[in-house]
Design a protein around this motif. Structure first.
Motif, PDB file in Angstrom:
ATOM      1  N   GLU A 274      -3.589   1.481 -14.180  1.00  0.00           N
ATOM      2  CA  GLU A 274      -4.764   0.631 -14.043  1.00  0.00           C
ATOM      3  C   GLU A 274      -5.329   0.671 -12.624  1.00  0.00           C
ATOM      4  O   GLU A 274      -6.540   0.609 -12.439  1.00  0.00           O
ATOM      5  N   ALA A 275      -4.459   0.729 -11.628  1.00  0.00           N
ATOM      6  CA  ALA A 275      -4.937   0.673 -10.248  1.00  0.00           C
ATOM      7  C   ALA A 275      -3.954   1.366  -9.314  1.00  0.00           C
ATOM      8  O   ALA A 275      -2.750   1.384  -9.557  1.00  0.00           O
ATOM      9  N   VAL A 276      -4.513   1.934  -8.253  1.00  0.00           N
ATOM     10  CA  VAL A 276      -3.709   2.553  -7.192  1.00  0.00           C
ATOM     11  C   VAL A 276      -4.240   2.042  -5.861  1.00  0.00           C
ATOM     12  O   VAL A 276      -5.427   2.166  -5.562  1.00  0.00           O
ATOM     13  N   ASP A 277      -3.355   1.445  -5.082  1.00  0.00           N
ATOM     14  CA  ASP A 277      -3.713   0.896  -3.775  1.00  0.00           C
ATOM     15  C   ASP A 277      -2.879   1.621  -2.725  1.00  0.00           C
ATOM     16  O   ASP A 277      -1.655   1.493  -2.697  1.00  0.00           O
ATOM     17  N   THR A 278      -3.539   2.382  -1.866  1.00  0.00           N
ATOM     18  CA  THR A 278      -2.849   3.168  -0.854  1.00  0.00           C
ATOM     19  C   THR A 278      -3.179   2.624   0.527  1.00  0.00           C
ATOM     20  O   THR A 278      -4.338   2.363   0.831  1.00  0.00           O
ATOM     21  N   GLU A 279      -2.149   2.452   1.353  1.00  0.00           N
ATOM     22  CA  GLU A 279      -2.349   1.964   2.716  1.00  0.00           C
ATOM     23  C   GLU A 279      -1.612   2.884   3.685  1.00  0.00           C
ATOM     24  O   GLU A 279      -0.403   3.060   3.588  1.00  0.00           O
ATOM     25  N   ILE A 280      -2.356   3.464   4.616  1.00  0.00           N
ATOM     26  CA  ILE A 280      -1.787   4.369   5.615  1.00  0.00           C
ATOM     27  C   ILE A 280      -1.868   3.699   6.974  1.00  0.00           C
ATOM     28  O   ILE A 280      -2.953   3.315   7.414  1.00  0.00           O
ATOM     29  N   THR A 281      -0.715   3.541   7.617  1.00  0.00           N
ATOM     30  CA  THR A 281      -0.657   2.934   8.940  1.00  0.00           C
ATOM     31  C   THR A 281      -0.299   3.996   9.965  1.00  0.00           C
ATOM     32  O   THR A 281       0.762   4.636   9.868  1.00  0.00           O
ATOM     33  N   LEU A 282      -1.190   4.208  10.927  1.00  0.00           N
ATOM     34  CA  LEU A 282      -0.956   5.181  11.993  1.00  0.00           C
ATOM     35  C   LEU A 282      -0.290   4.480  13.165  1.00  0.00           C
ATOM     36  O   LEU A 282      -0.689   3.380  13.558  1.00  0.00           O
ATOM     37  N   GLN A 283       0.723   5.137  13.740  1.00  0.00           N
ATOM     38  CA  GLN A 283       1.469   4.560  14.846  1.00  0.00           C
ATOM     39  C   GLN A 283       1.498   5.533  16.022  1.00  0.00           C
ATOM     40  O   GLN A 283       0.941   6.638  15.936  1.00  0.00           O
ATOM     41  N   THR A 284       2.135   5.125  17.109  1.00  0.00           N
ATOM     42  CA  THR A 284       2.227   6.001  18.279  1.00  0.00           C
ATOM     43  C   THR A 284       3.139   7.185  17.994  1.00  0.00           C
ATOM     44  O   THR A 284       3.960   7.156  17.073  1.00  0.00           O
ATOM     45  N   GLN A 285       2.974   8.241  18.795  1.00  0.00           N
ATOM     46  CA  GLN A 285       3.780   9.463  18.689  1.00  0.00           C
ATOM     47  C   GLN A 285       3.675  10.090  17.299  1.00  0.00           C
ATOM     48  O   GLN A 285       4.628  10.679  16.805  1.00  0.00           O
ATOM     49  N   GLU A 286       2.506   9.934  16.671  1.00  0.00           N
ATOM     50  CA  GLU A 286       2.209  10.511  15.361  1.00  0.00           C
ATOM     51  C   GLU A 286       3.116   9.998  14.258  1.00  0.00           C
ATOM     52  O   GLU A 286       3.249  10.626  13.205  1.00  0.00           O
ATOM     53  N   ARG A 287       3.744   8.859  14.488  1.00  0.00           N
ATOM     54  CA  ARG A 287       4.505   8.257  13.402  1.00  0.00           C
ATOM     55  C   ARG A 287       3.530   7.590  12.433  1.00  0.00           C
ATOM     56  O   ARG A 287       2.471   7.124  12.821  1.00  0.00           O
ATOM     57  N   TRP A 288       3.917   7.544  11.178  1.00  0.00           N
ATOM     58  CA  TRP A 288       3.036   6.966  10.181  1.00  0.00           C
ATOM     59  C   TRP A 288       3.847   6.363   9.034  1.00  0.00           C
ATOM     60  O   TRP A 288       5.013   6.691   8.820  1.00  0.00           O
ATOM     61  N   GLN A 289       3.175   5.493   8.313  1.00  0.00           N
ATOM     62  CA  GLN A 289       3.755   4.890   7.112  1.00  0.00           C
ATOM     63  C   GLN A 289       2.694   4.862   6.026  1.00  0.00           C
ATOM     64  O   GLN A 289       1.543   4.528   6.290  1.00  0.00           O
ATOM     65  N   MET A 290       3.061   5.247   4.824  1.00  0.00           N
ATOM     66  CA  MET A 290       2.123   5.203   3.701  1.00  0.00           C
ATOM     67  C   MET A 290       2.721   4.354   2.595  1.00  0.00           C
ATOM     68  O   MET A 290       3.819   4.635   2.098  1.00  0.00           O
ATOM     69  N   GLY A 291       2.008   3.295   2.226  1.00  0.00           N
ATOM     70  CA  GLY A 291       2.415   2.452   1.117  1.00  0.00           C
ATOM     71  C   GLY A 291       1.555   2.751  -0.100  1.00  0.00           C
ATOM     72  O   GLY A 291       0.334   2.888   0.008  1.00  0.00           O
ATOM     73  N   LEU A 292       2.195   2.851  -1.246  1.00  0.00           N
ATOM     74  CA  LEU A 292       1.485   3.194  -2.477  1.00  0.00           C
ATOM     75  C   LEU A 292       1.874   2.177  -3.547  1.00  0.00           C
ATOM     76  O   LEU A 292       3.032   2.124  -3.970  1.00  0.00           O
ATOM     77  N   ASP A 293       0.909   1.343  -3.949  1.00  0.00           N
ATOM     78  CA  ASP A 293       1.129   0.368  -5.019  1.00  0.00           C
ATOM     79  C   ASP A 293       0.431   0.862  -6.276  1.00  0.00           C
ATOM     80  O   ASP A 293      -0.806   1.022  -6.285  1.00  0.00           O
ATOM     81  N   ILE A 294       1.198   1.096  -7.317  1.00  0.00           N
ATOM     82  CA  ILE A 294       0.650   1.621  -8.573  1.00  0.00           C
ATOM     83  C   ILE A 294       0.837   0.572  -9.660  1.00  0.00           C
ATOM     84  O   ILE A 294       1.966   0.148  -9.940  1.00  0.00           O
ATOM     85  N   THR A 295      -0.274   0.139 -10.260  1.00  0.00           N
ATOM     86  CA  THR A 295      -0.224  -0.864 -11.323  1.00  0.00           C
ATOM     87  C   THR A 295      -0.359  -0.175 -12.677  1.00  0.00           C
ATOM     88  O   THR A 295      -1.326   0.555 -12.919  1.00  0.00           O
TER      89      THR A 295
END
Length: 217
Positions: free
Chosen positions: A27-48
């Motif tokens: 039904e839905a996909v919510d993606t959140e990408i957080t950029l951090q220092t030194q090219e570190r990153w986090q990607m959250g993926l919520d799938i309904t």
């Protein structure tokens, strides 16, 4: 040579496999990408997933992890975490979190290696340029993508707070230019945590002092 299975393990590729195959009604996909220092990153993926999927919470979570081939992701240096729960209406929400370092690795996760995010230098400053084609949608599926953690210089999305931009059901290429994250971007959070810790220590000290006075009296 790129791993052909890993190339398919992208955000768009995952949706294509699941939706075309008809195995999971998303039904839905919510993606959140957080950029951090030194090219570190986090990607959250919520799938309904719709209530009529015919699969249990555990089965859906395992299916998503299988599609992303978590062992392969981890061998690429990506940390993967997952959770799943059922809401009061019977929908199942699968939450996947990916953490890594390096824009190349993030590009690989998002698009199989195509350049979605890249470093550049504009007007004498280091920036990160983001450009991504809209994710293919089917039926009434809702898609949302948020970029955060860096100051937004320009974008064609909805900006919030100066360091966050969101696209909802985009029909054209998503574009943004962001200042490259520095330690100053995390400074307010650090100061907030330190301030909270000092306030807690002060409160404990005050209570201890008042308690001692009462005993003395």
């Amino acid at each position: 040579m790129k791993n052909p299975k890993f190339t398919l393990l992208t955000l768009a590729g995952l949706l294509l496999v699941l939706l075309i195959g008809g195995c999971i009604p998303i039904e839905a996909v919510d993606t959140e990408i957080t950029l951090q220092t030194q090219e570190r990153w986090q990607m959250g993926l919520d799938i309904t997933v719709a209530p009529d999927s015919g699969m249990t919470v555990a089965q859906l979570e395992n299916e998503m992890l299988s599609q992303f081939n978590t062992q392969n992701l981890q061998s690429q240096g990506i940390q993967v975490n997952s959770s799943a729960e059922e809401d009061k209406d019977g929908r199942i929400i699968i939450q996947l979190t990916f953490e890594g370092q390096g824009l190349d690795l993030l590009n690989q996760t998002l698009s199989g290696g195509s350049t979605i995010l890249r470093e550049d230098r504009q007007a004498g400053r280091d920036v990160i340029v983001f450009e991504m084609a809209p994710v293919m949608q089917f039926g009434s599926m809702n898609f949302q993508l948020t970029l955060k953690g860096a100051r937004v210089i320009s974008s064609n999305g909805v900006e919030q707070g100066g360091n966050q931009v969101t696209w909802i059901n985009p029909t054209q290429s998503m574009q943004a230019v962001l200042a490259k994250p520095t330690l100053f971007d995390t400074l307010p959070v650090i100061l907030l945590l330190v301030g909270g810790a000092l306030a807690l220590v002060g409160l404990v000290g005050l209570l201890t002092t008042l308690g001692s006075r009462r005993v003395g009296n």
